[in-house]
Design an enzyme around this catalytic site. Structure first.
Site, PDB file in Angstrom:
ATOM      1  CE  LYS A 156      -3.849   4.530   0.996  1.00 43.35           C
ATOM      2  NZ  LYS A 156      -2.354   4.644   0.955  1.00 43.35           N
ATOM      3  CG  ASP A 159      -1.945   1.195   1.398  1.00 41.19           C
ATOM      4  OD1 ASP A 159      -2.896   1.059   1.020  1.00 41.19           O
ATOM      5  OD2 ASP A 159      -1.407   2.246   1.921  1.00 41.19           O
ATOM      6  CE1 TYR A 192       0.638   7.787   2.534  1.00 42.67           C
ATOM      7  CE2 TYR A 192       0.870   5.686   1.854  1.00 42.67           C
ATOM      8  CZ  TYR A 192       0.230   6.505   2.934  1.00 42.67           C
ATOM      9  OH  TYR A 192      -1.068   6.092   3.239  1.00 42.67           O
TER      10      TYR A 192
HETATM   11  N1  NAP Z   1      -5.308   6.279   3.792  1.00 44.07           N
HETATM   12  C1  NAP Z   1      -4.702   6.969   4.799  1.00 44.07           C
HETATM   13  O1  NAP Z   1      -5.148   8.141   5.026  1.00 44.07           O
HETATM   14  C2  NAP Z   1      -3.649   6.577   5.496  1.00 44.07           C
HETATM   15  C3  NAP Z   1      -3.273   7.158   6.737  1.00 44.07           C
HETATM   16  C4  NAP Z   1      -2.365   6.478   7.602  1.00 44.07           C
HETATM   17  C5  NAP Z   1      -1.802   5.323   7.012  1.00 44.07           C
HETATM   18  N2  NAP Z   1      -2.209   4.573   5.958  1.00 44.07           N
HETATM   19  C6  NAP Z   1      -1.695   3.187   5.452  1.00 44.07           C
HETATM   20  O2  NAP Z   1      -1.766   2.443   6.426  1.00 44.07           O
HETATM   21  C7  NAP Z   1      -0.591   1.860   6.891  1.00 44.07           C
HETATM   22  C8  NAP Z   1      -0.157   1.340   8.121  1.00 44.07           C
HETATM   23  O3  NAP Z   1      -0.611   2.564   8.871  1.00 44.07           O
HETATM   24  P1  NAP Z   1       0.540   3.345   9.752  1.00 44.07           P
HETATM   25  O4  NAP Z   1       1.776   3.141   8.800  1.00 44.07           O
HETATM   26  O5  NAP Z   1       0.114   4.826   9.832  1.00 44.07           O
HETATM   27  O6  NAP Z   1       0.649   2.973  11.219  1.00 44.07           O
HETATM   28  P2  NAP Z   1       0.689   1.424  11.853  1.00 44.07           P
HETATM   29  O7  NAP Z   1       1.060   0.101  11.114  1.00 44.07           O
HETATM   30  O8  NAP Z   1      -0.772   1.322  12.897  1.00 44.07           O
HETATM   31  O9  NAP Z   1       1.923   1.732  12.997  1.00 44.07           O
HETATM   32  C9  NAP Z   1       3.111   1.568  12.465  1.00 44.07           C
HETATM   33  C10 NAP Z   1       4.157   2.002  13.841  1.00 44.07           C
HETATM   34  O10 NAP Z   1       4.096   0.715  14.665  1.00 44.07           O
HETATM   35  C11 NAP Z   1       5.465   0.416  14.659  1.00 44.07           C
HETATM   36  N3  NAP Z   1       5.505  -1.303  14.540  1.00 44.07           N
HETATM   37  C12 NAP Z   1       5.061  -1.997  13.749  1.00 44.07           C
HETATM   38  N4  NAP Z   1       5.110  -3.326  13.766  1.00 44.07           N
HETATM   39  C13 NAP Z   1       5.329  -3.214  15.208  1.00 44.07           C
HETATM   40  C14 NAP Z   1       5.404  -4.399  16.111  1.00 44.07           C
HETATM   41  N5  NAP Z   1       5.286  -5.752  15.782  1.00 44.07           N
HETATM   42  N6  NAP Z   1       5.909  -4.179  17.364  1.00 44.07           N
HETATM   43  C15 NAP Z   1       6.005  -2.945  17.908  1.00 44.07           C
HETATM   44  N7  NAP Z   1       5.858  -1.823  16.974  1.00 44.07           N
HETATM   45  C16 NAP Z   1       5.488  -1.882  15.808  1.00 44.07           C
HETATM   46  C17 NAP Z   1       6.023   0.972  13.616  1.00 44.07           C
HETATM   47  O11 NAP Z   1       7.554   1.162  14.096  1.00 44.07           O
HETATM   48  P3  NAP Z   1       8.824   0.477  13.177  1.00 44.07           P
HETATM   49  O12 NAP Z   1       8.342   1.008  11.734  1.00 44.07           O
HETATM   50  O13 NAP Z   1      10.021   1.319  13.489  1.00 44.07           O
HETATM   51  O14 NAP Z   1       8.754  -0.808  13.156  1.00 44.07           O
HETATM   52  C18 NAP Z   1       5.345   2.182  13.453  1.00 44.07           C
HETATM   53  O15 NAP Z   1       6.039   3.253  14.163  1.00 44.07           O
HETATM   54  C19 NAP Z   1       0.475   2.897   6.447  1.00 44.07           C
HETATM   55  O16 NAP Z   1       1.956   2.484   6.177  1.00 44.07           O
HETATM   56  C20 NAP Z   1      -0.123   3.514   5.241  1.00 44.07           C
HETATM   57  O17 NAP Z   1       0.193   2.474   3.887  1.00 44.07           O
HETATM   58  C21 NAP Z   1      -3.190   5.366   5.215  1.00 44.07           C
END
Ligand code: NAP
Length: 287
Positions: free
Chosen positions: A74, A44, A49
């Site tokens: 997106k 994704d 980004y």
């Molecule tokens: N459509 C939208 O508006 C929108 C908004 C936000 C996100 N997104 C999409 O959703 C995806 C996921 O959301 P997100 O990146 O915002 O947040 P998330 O997946 O909820 O959290 C990512 C965070 O968690 C940490 N993490 C990941 N796995 C872990 C584990 N097993 N143990 C401990 N910490 C862990 C990561 O750190 P490290 O990387 O240091 O491991 C990072 O700081 C995004 O990458 C993006 O593709 C879309």
């Protein structure tokens, strides 16, 4: 891997890998290659980004057939409007080094959504996109676009995690046959996510971590998840959620963690619109 079938028959992996906040292109390429090596097949990204080119390099280098991958991108708000959106779709395909994307979403529910959506519909009919959808569309916006567009969205990607379970929004998505996809399935660690005692105790019963229990909860709730980590060992941990099933009782316990509102910001306020106007000025066209 488990799959959901979208309302147009396309199969989408229930677990994918997100690359938000990985702006360094070589780091992002390494992350996507690591994720594919771990077993992820769904990636994704987004125009905003600024890392579609890195995802494209990884797709080209990974050695996995394109047909086995599920690539989502997106469209950023500054590319909305029919004419600009048409160009932006081709630009994304070029950066991603692919003839088609599996899922193209409108990133936000602002500005000329309908013009941009018509460009998605046209590209869908031309075979450049296998599924189309939206992101951050609250129930009224979702019902509107599902009712007045020619091709109903296949997916709505919205903030969803144990503290914001989106129960009403998911009921509306079900009503319209639109698949729910969670962004920030770990709430980006907010609210002491990774030390939550309920998730910790439930996960331990199955020999699983907090994060694994949380992902399993969403998957069993019918939600597609796309966790992000730049660390390969965490990518592997987050992928390892298909060998256990949470009991009904444990599902009900996790349901109680719901706070019923965003931990980030709502997308239906004047302040949200104003923030995005600021972001557009800051990021330019993202193309
Ligand atoms: N459509 C939208 O508006 C929108 C908004 C936000 C996100 N997104 C999409 O959703 C995806 C996921 O959301 P997100 O990146 O915002 O947040 P998330 O997946 O909820 O959290 C990512 C965070 O968690 C940490 N993490 C990941 N796995 C872990 C584990 N097993 N143990 C401990 N910490 C862990 C990561 O750190 P490290 O990387 O240091 O491991 C990072 O700081 C995004 O990458 C993006 O593709 C879309």
């Amino acid at each position: 891997m488990e799959y959901v079938t979208l309302n147009n028959g396309v199969k989408m992996p229930v677990l994918g890998y997100g690359v938000f906040q990985v702006p360094d292109l070589s780091e992002c390429e390494r992350c996507v290659l690591d994720a594919i090596d771990v077993g992820y097949r769904s990636i994704d990204t987004a125009q905003s980004y600024m890392n579609e080119a890195a995802v494209g390099n990884a797709i080209a280098k990974c050695g996995v057939a394109r047909g086995e991958l599920f690539i989502t991108t997106k469209m950023w708000i500054s590319n909305y409007g029919y004419e600009k959106a048409k160009k932006a779709i081709d630009n994304s395909l070029s950066k991603l080094q692919t003839d088609y994307v599996d899922l193209f979403l409108l990133h936000q529910p602002f500005s000329d959504v309908y013009g941009a959506y018509r460009a998605l519909e046209e590209a869908y009919k031309a075979g450049k996109i296998r599924a189309i959808g939206v992101s951050n569309f609250y129930p009224d916006r979702l019902a509107d676009i599902a009712s007045f567009s020619e091709i109903k969205p296949q997916v709505n990607q919205i903030e969803t995690h144990v503290f914001q379970q989106q129960k009403f929004a998911r009921e509306v998505l079900l009503r319209y046959g639109v698949q729910a996809e969670a962004w920030a399935p770990f709430a980006e660690g907010k609210n002491d996510f990774f030390t939550n005692s309920v998730l910790g105790e439930i996960g331990a019963k199955y020999g699983k971590t907090v994060g694994q229990a949380a992902l399993r909860f969403l998957i069993q709730s019918g939600v597609v998840v796309i966790p992000k980590s730049v660390r390969k060992e965490r990518m592997a941990e987050n992928f390892d959620v298909f060998d256990f099933t949470l009991s009904e009782g444990d599902m009900r316990e996790i349901e109680k963690l719901d706070k019923g509102d965003s931990l980030f910001f709502r997308h239906d306020t004047p302040e949200a619109v104003e923030m995005f106007v600021g972001l557009i000025k800051e990021r330019g066209s993202c193309s």
